[in-house]
Scaffold this active site. Structure first.
Site, PDB file in Angstrom:
ATOM      1  N   ASP A 190       0.818  -1.203   0.000  1.00  0.00           N
ATOM      2  CA  ASP A 190       0.000   0.000   0.000  1.00  0.00           C
ATOM      3  C   ASP A 190       0.859   1.263   0.000  1.00  0.00           C
ATOM      4  OD1 ASP A 190       0.941  -0.470   2.576  1.00  0.00           O
ATOM      5  OD2 ASP A 190      -1.019  -0.446   3.546  1.00  0.00           O
ATOM      6  N   ASP A 198       6.645   4.101   3.701  1.00  0.00           N
ATOM      7  CA  ASP A 198       6.670   5.173   4.700  1.00  0.00           C
ATOM      8  C   ASP A 198       8.101   5.277   5.235  1.00  0.00           C
ATOM      9  OD1 ASP A 198       5.553   7.064   6.506  1.00  0.00           O
ATOM     10  OD2 ASP A 198       5.192   5.524   8.002  1.00  0.00           O
ATOM     11  N   SER A 199       8.415   4.674   6.363  1.00  0.00           N
ATOM     12  CA  SER A 199       9.808   4.653   6.814  1.00  0.00           C
ATOM     13  C   SER A 199      10.670   3.840   5.848  1.00  0.00           C
ATOM     14  CB  SER A 199       9.906   4.047   8.218  1.00  0.00           C
ATOM     15  OG  SER A 199       9.647   2.667   8.169  1.00  0.00           O
ATOM     16  N   LEU A 225       9.261  -2.534   3.182  1.00  0.00           N
ATOM     17  CA  LEU A 225       9.607  -2.861   1.799  1.00  0.00           C
ATOM     18  C   LEU A 225      11.066  -3.303   1.683  1.00  0.00           C
ATOM     19  CD1 LEU A 225       7.772  -2.863  -0.608  1.00  0.00           C
ATOM     20  CD2 LEU A 225       8.615  -0.597  -1.229  1.00  0.00           C
ATOM     21  N   LYS A 263       5.508   8.113   0.943  1.00  0.00           N
ATOM     22  CA  LYS A 263       5.775   9.270   1.820  1.00  0.00           C
ATOM     23  C   LYS A 263       7.281   9.396   1.958  1.00  0.00           C
ATOM     24  CE  LYS A 263       2.042   8.878   5.189  1.00  0.00           C
ATOM     25  NZ  LYS A 263       1.841   8.475   6.599  1.00  0.00           N
TER      26      LYS A 263
END
Ligand code: 5GP
Ligand code: MG
Length: 171
Positions: free
Chosen positions: A96, A99-100, A104, A127
């Site tokens: 989805d 982020d940090s 992934l 992000k």
């Protein structure tokens, strides 16, 4: 509770179509093992895989890093592993949001160690300013600012994943 829509269902669908076209061009009709990260990646992956014309094998990985709050712990737990052997296969990880980057990156590194022929990553949201580890997804739907969002697979607590649009959630 207040909802503010960031991306409508129509905007998401159009962008998923563009990503599918890009992936179709890159994979040249070769078989791909598509790996949604559960739970958050399942809606995006379901939409994406139905727009891909090449032979697609689906398998799943379940990770957890968030618990029930809004802040990532940074530690990625592998809750359920693949059933497929990915040695010498084309692999596309689908999630989805990046982020940090911990989720992934750790899953990409894990799958890389199993010797796939090719290994790519795809997220609907990025992000970038929140990144704590070095990773840039190969396919990105939308780059968004640092706001907590839900819908289209993304949850808060146990809810909101089923909404067809993406919105900021303020209690
Ligand atoms: P990362 O490991 O890159 O920090 O985060 C990965 C996971 O954290 C995502 O797959 C997603 O489940 C969750 N996450 C990150 N940002 C958000 C957000 O804004 N909203 C929600 N609901 N989940 C998020
Ligand atoms: Mg997730």
């Amino acid at each position: 509770m207040k909802e503010k829509i960031l991306l409508t269902a129509e905007e998401i669908e159009a962008r998923v179509g563009q990503l599918a076209e890009q992936i179709t061009e890159d994979f040249k009709n070769e078989e791909v093992i598509l790996i949604p990260l559960l739970r958050g990646g399942f809606i995006f992956a379901a939409d994406l895989c139905r727009k891909l014309p090449m032979p697609v094998v689906l398998d799943f990985i379940t990770t957890s890093s968030y618990g029930s709050g809004k802040a990532s712990s940074g530690e990625v737990k592998l809750i359920q592993d693949l059933r497929e052997d990915i040695t010498d296969k084309n692999v596309l990880i689908v999630d989805d949001i990046c982020d940090s980057g911990h989720t992934l990156k750790s899953i990409r590194d894990l799958l890389h160690s199993r010797g796939p022929r090719s290994l790519k990553t795809c997220v609907i949201l990025d992000k970038k300013e929140r990144r704590e580890v070095e990773i840039t997804p190969d396919y990105i739907g939308f780059s968004i600012p640092d706001v907590f969002i839900v819908g289209y697979g993304l949850n808060y607590g146990r809810l909101h994943r089923n909404k067809p649009y993406i919105y900021t959630y303020i209690e």
